[in-house]
Design a protein around this motif. Structure first.
Motif, PDB file in Angstrom:
ATOM      1  N   LEU A 207       9.159  -1.973   6.628  1.00 32.10           N
ATOM      2  CA  LEU A 207       8.892  -2.834   5.522  1.00 32.10           C
ATOM      3  C   LEU A 207       8.223  -2.819   4.850  1.00 32.10           C
ATOM      4  CD1 LEU A 207      12.590  -4.527   6.210  1.00 32.10           C
ATOM      5  CD2 LEU A 207      12.474  -2.418   4.842  1.00 32.10           C
ATOM      6  N   LYS A 208       7.060  -3.629   5.866  1.00 29.15           N
ATOM      7  CA  LYS A 208       5.603  -4.218   4.915  1.00 29.15           C
ATOM      8  C   LYS A 208       5.310  -2.836   4.630  1.00 29.15           C
ATOM      9  CE  LYS A 208       1.922  -6.318   6.369  1.00 29.15           C
ATOM     10  NZ  LYS A 208       1.279  -7.213   8.401  1.00 29.15           N
ATOM     11  N   LEU A 209       5.140  -1.870   5.805  1.00 29.21           N
ATOM     12  CA  LEU A 209       4.503  -0.544   5.283  1.00 29.21           C
ATOM     13  C   LEU A 209       5.007   0.014   3.385  1.00 29.21           C
ATOM     14  CD1 LEU A 209       2.311   1.820   6.277  1.00 29.21           C
ATOM     15  CD2 LEU A 209       4.869   2.912   6.896  1.00 29.21           C
ATOM     16  N   PHE A 210       6.548  -0.373   3.826  1.00 25.05           N
ATOM     17  CA  PHE A 210       6.872   0.208   2.210  1.00 25.05           C
ATOM     18  C   PHE A 210       6.338  -0.556   0.808  1.00 25.05           C
ATOM     19  CE2 PHE A 210       9.388   3.307   3.858  1.00 25.05           C
ATOM     20  CZ  PHE A 210       9.216   4.108   3.899  1.00 25.05           C
ATOM     21  N   TYR A 211       6.067  -1.895   1.532  1.00 29.99           N
ATOM     22  CA  TYR A 211       5.630  -2.915   0.194  1.00 29.99           C
ATOM     23  C   TYR A 211       4.473  -3.383   0.199  1.00 29.99           C
ATOM     24  CZ  TYR A 211       5.139  -7.899  -0.839  1.00 29.99           C
ATOM     25  OH  TYR A 211       4.763  -9.039  -1.727  1.00 29.99           O
ATOM     26  N   GLU A 212       3.553  -2.962   1.079  1.00 21.81           N
ATOM     27  CA  GLU A 212       2.088  -2.487   0.780  1.00 21.81           C
ATOM     28  C   GLU A 212       1.903  -1.711  -0.469  1.00 21.81           C
ATOM     29  OE1 GLU A 212       0.006  -4.548   1.121  1.00 21.81           O
ATOM     30  OE2 GLU A 212       1.348  -6.482   1.845  1.00 21.81           O
ATOM     31  N   ALA A 213       3.070  -0.854   0.735  1.00 16.54           N
ATOM     32  CA  ALA A 213       2.992   0.758  -0.498  1.00 16.54           C
ATOM     33  C   ALA A 213       3.119   0.324  -2.624  1.00 16.54           C
ATOM     34  CB  ALA A 213       3.285   1.803  -0.228  1.00 16.54           C
ATOM     35  N   ARG A 214       4.193  -0.205  -3.324  1.00 10.08           N
ATOM     36  CA  ARG A 214       4.873  -0.876  -4.107  1.00 10.08           C
ATOM     37  C   ARG A 214       3.323  -1.453  -4.572  1.00 10.08           C
ATOM     38  NH1 ARG A 214       9.386  -2.651  -3.102  1.00 10.08           N
ATOM     39  NH2 ARG A 214      10.304  -1.062  -4.078  1.00 10.08           N
TER      40      ARG A 214
ATOM     41  N   MET B  66      -1.263  -2.100  12.549  1.00  7.04           N
ATOM     42  CA  MET B  66      -2.387  -1.731  11.739  1.00  7.04           C
ATOM     43  C   MET B  66      -2.632  -2.619  10.512  1.00  7.04           C
ATOM     44  SD  MET B  66      -0.901   2.048   9.536  1.00  7.04           S
ATOM     45  CE  MET B  66      -1.347   3.375  10.831  1.00  7.04           C
ATOM     46  N   ASP B  67      -3.843  -2.757   9.885  1.00 10.10           N
ATOM     47  CA  ASP B  67      -4.830  -3.517   8.527  1.00 10.10           C
ATOM     48  C   ASP B  67      -3.868  -1.966   7.502  1.00 10.10           C
ATOM     49  OD1 ASP B  67      -5.320  -4.836   7.068  1.00 10.10           O
ATOM     50  OD2 ASP B  67      -7.494  -4.146   7.469  1.00 10.10           O
ATOM     51  N   LEU B  68      -3.449  -2.806   6.569  1.00  5.37           N
ATOM     52  CA  LEU B  68      -2.737  -1.317   5.839  1.00  5.37           C
ATOM     53  C   LEU B  68      -3.499  -2.296   3.919  1.00  5.37           C
ATOM     54  CD1 LEU B  68       1.400  -2.374   6.603  1.00  5.37           C
ATOM     55  CD2 LEU B  68       0.161  -0.274   6.847  1.00  5.37           C
ATOM     56  N   ASP B  69      -4.920  -1.722   4.045  1.00  5.33           N
ATOM     57  CA  ASP B  69      -5.724  -1.638   3.286  1.00  5.33           C
ATOM     58  C   ASP B  69      -4.970  -0.415   2.520  1.00  5.33           C
ATOM     59  OD1 ASP B  69      -7.193   0.217   4.393  1.00  5.33           O
ATOM     60  OD2 ASP B  69      -8.292  -1.415   4.463  1.00  5.33           O
ATOM     61  N   GLN B  70      -5.764  -0.689   0.767  1.00  2.94           N
ATOM     62  CA  GLN B  70      -5.602   0.907   0.175  1.00  2.94           C
ATOM     63  C   GLN B  70      -6.146   1.954   0.672  1.00  2.94           C
ATOM     64  OE1 GLN B  70      -6.877   0.241  -3.974  1.00  2.94           O
ATOM     65  NE2 GLN B  70      -5.734   1.836  -4.957  1.00  2.94           N
ATOM     66  N   SER B  71      -6.711   1.988   1.119  1.00  2.00           N
ATOM     67  CA  SER B  71      -7.754   2.658   1.887  1.00  2.00           C
ATOM     68  C   SER B  71      -6.688   3.748   3.099  1.00  2.00           C
ATOM     69  CB  SER B  71      -9.106   2.322   2.921  1.00  2.00           C
ATOM     70  OG  SER B  71      -9.667   4.051   2.960  1.00  2.00           O
ATOM     71  N   THR B  72      -6.694   2.873   4.092  1.00  2.00           N
ATOM     72  CA  THR B  72      -5.686   3.048   5.676  1.00  2.00           C
ATOM     73  C   THR B  72      -4.196   3.438   4.905  1.00  2.00           C
ATOM     74  OG1 THR B  72      -6.671   1.043   6.424  1.00  2.00           O
ATOM     75  CG2 THR B  72      -4.312   2.222   7.851  1.00  2.00           C
ATOM     76  N   ILE B  73      -3.695   3.239   3.981  1.00  2.00           N
ATOM     77  CA  ILE B  73      -2.400   3.600   3.381  1.00  2.00           C
ATOM     78  C   ILE B  73      -2.493   4.550   2.934  1.00  2.00           C
ATOM     79  CG2 ILE B  73      -0.142   3.392   1.893  1.00  2.00           C
ATOM     80  CD1 ILE B  73      -0.237   0.420   1.925  1.00  2.00           C
ATOM     81  N   LYS B  74      -2.928   5.010   1.644  1.00  2.00           N
ATOM     82  CA  LYS B  74      -4.109   6.616   1.649  1.00  2.00           C
ATOM     83  C   LYS B  74      -4.043   7.615   2.230  1.00  2.00           C
ATOM     84  CE  LYS B  74      -5.202   5.350  -3.143  1.00  2.00           C
ATOM     85  NZ  LYS B  74      -6.132   4.695  -4.458  1.00  2.00           N
ATOM     86  N   HIS B  75      -4.865   7.530   3.019  1.00  2.00           N
ATOM     87  CA  HIS B  75      -5.115   7.988   4.869  1.00  2.00           C
ATOM     88  C   HIS B  75      -3.944   8.526   5.554  1.00  2.00           C
ATOM     89  CE1 HIS B  75      -7.946  10.149   7.041  1.00  2.00           C
ATOM     90  NE2 HIS B  75      -7.643   9.028   8.066  1.00  2.00           N
ATOM     91  N   LEU B  76      -2.794   7.515   4.867  1.00  2.14           N
ATOM     92  CA  LEU B  76      -2.012   7.791   5.547  1.00  2.14           C
ATOM     93  C   LEU B  76      -0.623   8.666   5.488  1.00  2.14           C
ATOM     94  CD1 LEU B  76      -0.277   5.850   8.717  1.00  2.14           C
ATOM     95  CD2 LEU B  76       1.291   5.183   6.508  1.00  2.14           C
ATOM     96  N   ILE B  77      -0.935   9.005   3.753  1.00  2.00           N
ATOM     97  CA  ILE B  77       0.320   9.372   3.212  1.00  2.00           C
ATOM     98  C   ILE B  77      -0.612  11.131   3.551  1.00  2.00           C
ATOM     99  CG2 ILE B  77       0.330  10.046   0.659  1.00  2.00           C
ATOM    100  CD1 ILE B  77       0.966   7.032   0.306  1.00  2.00           C
ATOM    101  N   GLN B  78      -2.028  10.481   3.415  1.00  2.00           N
ATOM    102  CA  GLN B  78      -2.866  12.204   2.834  1.00  2.00           C
ATOM    103  C   GLN B  78      -2.882  12.946   4.122  1.00  2.00           C
ATOM    104  OE1 GLN B  78      -6.206  11.085   1.391  1.00  2.00           O
ATOM    105  NE2 GLN B  78      -5.863  11.250  -0.681  1.00  2.00           N
ATOM    106  N   ASP B  79      -3.064  12.447   4.879  1.00  2.00           N
ATOM    107  CA  ASP B  79      -3.237  13.315   5.906  1.00  2.00           C
ATOM    108  C   ASP B  79      -1.500  13.166   7.381  1.00  2.00           C
ATOM    109  OD1 ASP B  79      -5.413  13.398   6.085  1.00  2.00           O
ATOM    110  OD2 ASP B  79      -6.435  11.712   6.472  1.00  2.00           O
TER     111      ASP B  79
END
Length: 239
Positions: free
Chosen positions: A48-55, A1-14
């Motif tokens: 770990l990578k997911l939370f790292y990018e979210a930070r 999964m490409d963890l750009d800002q849009s992807t992470i925000k979409h992951l959280i919202q949906d």
């Protein structure tokens, strides 16, 4: 999964994630004592990578609280009557201005979680400074007052860990896999674990993580470790 800002925000919202659960084993009764929740995505992304990018993107609080609420939501009906639920949380989330409101909302929506959920404080090197903040300690007291238990995650036998325990003794202390790896053949590790389960910490329950062999499990039980967790017992899975 490409963890750009849009992807992470979409992951959280949906809520494009789910939770797996790994049991904590009661050594005195040879039964499951609790389950720990782990966030998962499809396709799989290292948490770990997911939370790292979210930070890095400034949405760690949003992802952390979404993961907590989803873990509670997905925990099977009736399990809280039998097993505690361990959920991970970052110190920065605990100290966030909106965290009390989040906790009160959980209690309104899930009344049954009171005295059934353990907040497992993430031992993150980037958040080490929070442990010396009195506001952080006050928030741990707030969680206890609201009917939750406190666990410290991934501790090792060192001065920092001992200081944290003495400063605010948790209900549970989880010793990381470095303490359990090759435990059966390490007198030093056995002595260190013996210290944590000694009368020095009478009110604290020790969980030893990373149990991956039968020999290490046997030695951990002989040392009197109350709770064990690891792949030899069971891997995280859907319930």
């Amino acid at each position: 999964m490409d963890l750009d800002q849009s992807t992470i925000k979409h992951l959280i919202q949906d809520r494009l994630f789910y939770n797996e659960f790994q049991p904590l084993w009661n050594t005195s009764e040879n039964t499951t004592f609790a389950y720990e929740a782990f966030i998962r995505t499809n396709p799989f992304t290292d948490p770990l990578k997911l939370f790292y990018e979210a930070r890095n993107m400034g949405v760690l609080y949003e992802l952390d609280t979404a993961s907590i609420s989803n873990a509670i939501k997905e925990y099977p009906y009736g399990y809280l009557d039998k097993y505690l639920l361990f959920v991970n949380v970052f110190p920065s989330t605990v100290i966030h201005p909106h965290f009390p409101e989040f906790i009160n909302g959980l209690l309104r929506n899930y009344e049954e979680i009171k005295n059934k959920v353990v907040f497992e404080i993430n031992e993150d090197s980037q958040e080490e400074h929070y442990w010396d903040d009195q506001h952080f300690m006050n928030r741990l007291s707030f969680l206890r007052d609201k009917g939750f238990f406190i666990a410290y995650d991934d501790l090792t036998y060192n001065h920092s860990s001992i200081r944290k325990i003495h400063h605010f003794e948790p209900d549970y202390t989880k010793l990381d896999r470095s303490c359990s790896h090759n435990l059966a053949n390490s007198i030093g590790k056995q002595e260190n674990i013996g210290y944590f389960v000694s009368d020095c910490f009478k009110e604290m329950v020790v969980v030893l993580e990373g149990i991956e062999t039968h020999d290490d499990l046997v030695v951990a039980k002989q040392l009197g470790v109350p709770l064990l967790q690891g792949y030899f017992i069971a891997k995280p899975h859907r319930l």
